[in-house]
Design a protein around this motif. Structure first.
Motif, PDB file in Angstrom:
ATOM      1  N   CYS A 165      -5.198  20.867 -40.402  1.00  0.00           N
ATOM      2  CA  CYS A 165      -6.277  20.917 -41.395  1.00  0.00           C
ATOM      3  C   CYS A 165      -7.635  20.721 -40.726  1.00  0.00           C
ATOM      4  O   CYS A 165      -8.567  21.508 -40.942  1.00  0.00           O
ATOM      5  N   VAL A 166      -7.764  19.687 -39.903  1.00  0.00           N
ATOM      6  CA  VAL A 166      -9.062  19.422 -39.268  1.00  0.00           C
ATOM      7  C   VAL A 166      -9.363  20.482 -38.215  1.00  0.00           C
ATOM      8  O   VAL A 166     -10.533  20.823 -37.975  1.00  0.00           O
ATOM      9  N   THR A 167      -8.332  21.044 -37.588  1.00  0.00           N
ATOM     10  CA  THR A 167      -8.541  22.127 -36.622  1.00  0.00           C
ATOM     11  C   THR A 167      -9.119  23.360 -37.322  1.00  0.00           C
ATOM     12  O   THR A 167     -10.046  24.002 -36.816  1.00  0.00           O
ATOM     13  N   PHE A 168      -8.584  23.680 -38.492  1.00  0.00           N
ATOM     14  CA  PHE A 168      -9.115  24.794 -39.268  1.00  0.00           C
ATOM     15  C   PHE A 168     -10.587  24.567 -39.619  1.00  0.00           C
ATOM     16  O   PHE A 168     -11.416  25.482 -39.490  1.00  0.00           O
ATOM     17  N   ALA A 169     -10.922  23.363 -40.057  1.00  0.00           N
ATOM     18  CA  ALA A 169     -12.306  23.061 -40.443  1.00  0.00           C
ATOM     19  C   ALA A 169     -13.253  23.219 -39.256  1.00  0.00           C
ATOM     20  O   ALA A 169     -14.336  23.808 -39.372  1.00  0.00           O
ATOM     21  N   VAL A 170     -12.848  22.699 -38.108  1.00  0.00           N
ATOM     22  CA  VAL A 170     -13.706  22.755 -36.913  1.00  0.00           C
ATOM     23  C   VAL A 170     -13.877  24.197 -36.446  1.00  0.00           C
ATOM     24  O   VAL A 170     -14.990  24.625 -36.098  1.00  0.00           O
ATOM     25  N   LEU A 171     -12.812  24.967 -36.417  1.00  0.00           N
ATOM     26  CA  LEU A 171     -12.922  26.368 -35.990  1.00  0.00           C
ATOM     27  C   LEU A 171     -13.802  27.171 -36.948  1.00  0.00           C
ATOM     28  O   LEU A 171     -14.618  27.992 -36.515  1.00  0.00           O
ATOM     29  N   LEU A 172     -13.654  26.943 -38.240  1.00  0.00           N
ATOM     30  CA  LEU A 172     -14.442  27.683 -39.222  1.00  0.00           C
ATOM     31  C   LEU A 172     -15.931  27.371 -39.070  1.00  0.00           C
ATOM     32  O   LEU A 172     -16.764  28.288 -39.034  1.00  0.00           O
TER      33      LEU A 172
END
Length: 520
Positions: free
Chosen positions: A165-172
């Motif tokens: 979840c946090v990986t998705f947020a950071v990449l976005l």
């Protein structure tokens, strides 16, 4: 040494400029007006940060600690008052210094000597404890529970999903920053709609439209018998309950971290922040009333389910609670992760610009997509460590203690500093917003209670035993580590190297940060 100047520059994107003479390096930061946040996006940044998992679970925790419906509601109201008092202080500071960085700018303005000491204390607290772990873990656990027919408690699978979840947020936010803002806005609207559904369902429950019998929770709501039957009561219990409430209300300061990326920051902040915090406060109070209107006290005190799950079950049936609620809460958690990573990465970036962090130019960089990707990665690393490190079953409680306690110290420093500026430096302190002394005193008093409360021994029957003071001590250790960090990084390292880096920041349509190497 840093010097701030206003100037005008016309570059279209973030670049790094190296001047061949005078041993100067510079970074330039620029954002188009289309890219900057307006009133709508700024308000939903705050709403996303404030409305996370807490409001769907914390009301049961608060009631279990107090054993009283009336006292629980009073504590939630007190949490809203604390948030609004804090907002007034941050509005005065933010409108006077309308730049990204939040508390970093305010502490530097208030505590000028020793230079950078306050900034280093803040840096350790925000970099190490400004993570997205709580909502990320909650997101993962909701996904696991939705895929399982039985409650399993916290699992490594939930933590792995939380890391995703946090990986998705950071990449976005790093690669598609404008889409990150759009997704935050969408989730903010969704959260408000969900909270309104709960609020109006609570009105229906009060009118008698519910799937169960009337729990009569508002009959004798301050009954001492209820307190003894359902909760421990006492100062320690109230302090723990209030700590959960403060964590649920946290996030109202988020817009102050990103003001350099806000259109017309003074006007936007003055409108968006009070609107967002006011809306959330009203929604929180209505949600608590709704829960008490439909869920029995015994269920609130003993059930392992989210209080919102009990509410949906009683109002709409078992299937609705099982199918829809996990989606609602998961979306709410993801929105909070997006908002936290967006806001806190900007603070990390500001600390990099000032060279308060090692490899400052790297953390300050806006490469490759005119977004602080490096600072977002720093936020990601700390969040992943916090998700993975604690023993299973204890991470969420640990996160609440570790984030709220040192934050109360920073809030007290800012409040004392603002009162000092208002009364002793009135000719040099000007802001479009004024916080009156009683508001500052209320905020100071309530944060003082948050600082003292965790060190008051609990009753012998309470959970935690002799280790009740562990998490506040860890929070204090982080703040004290900031002093040691200042002594080493700001004082000792330049002496060993034989030079220091002086920072000059020029603010205009764009921002230019120049780094001058000065021999000692």
């Amino acid at each position: 040494m840093r010097s701030d100047r206003n100037d005008s520059h016309g570059s279209a994107k973030s670049i790094v400029v190296r001047q061949r003479h005078a041993d100067v390096e510079a970074q330039q930061f620029s954002y188009s007006d289309e890219r900057k946040l307006g009133i709508f996006s700024t308000a939903f940044l705050i709403i996303n940060k404030m409305i996370g998992t807490g409001i769907f679970s914390a009301p049961a925790t608060v009631f279990s600690a107090t054993g009283s419906v009336g006292i629980s509601l009073l504590l939630w109201l007190l949490g809203g008052i604390l948030a609004l008092c804090g907002l007034s202080i941050y509005l005065e500071l933010g409108l006077a210094i309308p730049r990204s960085g939040g508390e970093k700018n305010y502490l530097e303005r208030i505590f000028r000597r020793p230079k950078y000491l306050a900034s280093c204390i803040l840096a350790l607290q925000m970099v190490l404890l400004g993570f997205s772990a709580g909502n990320a873990v909650a997101f993962g656990q909701l996904i696991v529970d939705a895929c399982s027919s039985t409650l399993t408690g916290e699992t490594w699978a939930a933590r792995a999903i939380g890391i995703g979840c946090v990986t998705f947020a950071v990449l976005l936010h790093s690669l598609l920053p404008q889409w990150g803002v759009r997704l935050m806005n969408l989730m903010g609207v969704f959260k408000v709609v969900v909270m309104l559904v709960i609020a109006f369902s609570g009105v229906a429950a009060l009118a008698g439209y519910r799937g169960t019998d009337d729990p009569h929770n508002f009959d004798h709501s301050f009954s001492r018998t209820d307190m003894e039957r359902y909760g421990a009561g006492g100062f320690y219990a109230y302090s723990s309950a209030f700590l959960s409430i403060i964590y649920t209300f946290s996030g109202w300061e988020s817009a102050n971290y990103v003001l350099s990326e806000v259109r017309n920051p003074r006007r936007t902040l003055a409108i968006a922040a009070p609107l967002a915090v006011g809306v959330v406060t009203v929604l929180y109070m209505m949600a608590n009333i709704a829960y008490f209107a439909a869920v029995r006290k015994l269920d609130l005190a003993t059930s392992e389910l989210l209080v919102a799950a009990l509410f949906f079950k009683n109002m709409f049936g078992e299937s609705a609670a099982a199918k829809t609620l996990p989606v609602f809460v998961a979306v709410s958690s993801l929105g909070s992760v997006l908002a936290t990573s967006f806001a806190h990465s900007r603070l990390n970036q500001e600390l990099g610009k000032e060279r308060i962090l090692p490899f400052g130019r790297f953390w300050a960089s806006n490469k490759p997509c005119n977004a602080p990707a490096a600072s977002l990665v720093l936020h990601w690393v700390i969040t992943v460590i916090v998700i993975a490190a604690p023993p299973l079953g204890h991470s969420y409680d640990a996160i609440i203690e570790l984030t709220v306690y040192p934050r109360a110290w920073i809030n007290m420093l800012l409040t004392v500093g603002l009162v000092y500026l208002q009364w002793n430096k009135p000719e040099r302190w000007k802001s479009p917003w004024h916080t009156y002394l009683p508001i500052s005193m209320i905020y100071l008093f309530l944060n003082g209670l948050l600082i003292i409360g965790p060190f008051v021994p609990p009753p012998s029957s309470s959970i935690g035993g002799a280790h009740f003071y562990l998490f506040p001590l860890v929070g204090l250790a982080v703040l004290i580590s900031g002093v040691l960090y200042w002594a080493v990084w700001i004082k000792l390292v330049p002496r060993v190297k034989g030079y220091r880096i002086e920072v000059e920041r020029v603010f205009g349509h764009d921002e230019i940060v120049r780094y001058h190497r000065v021999s000692l």
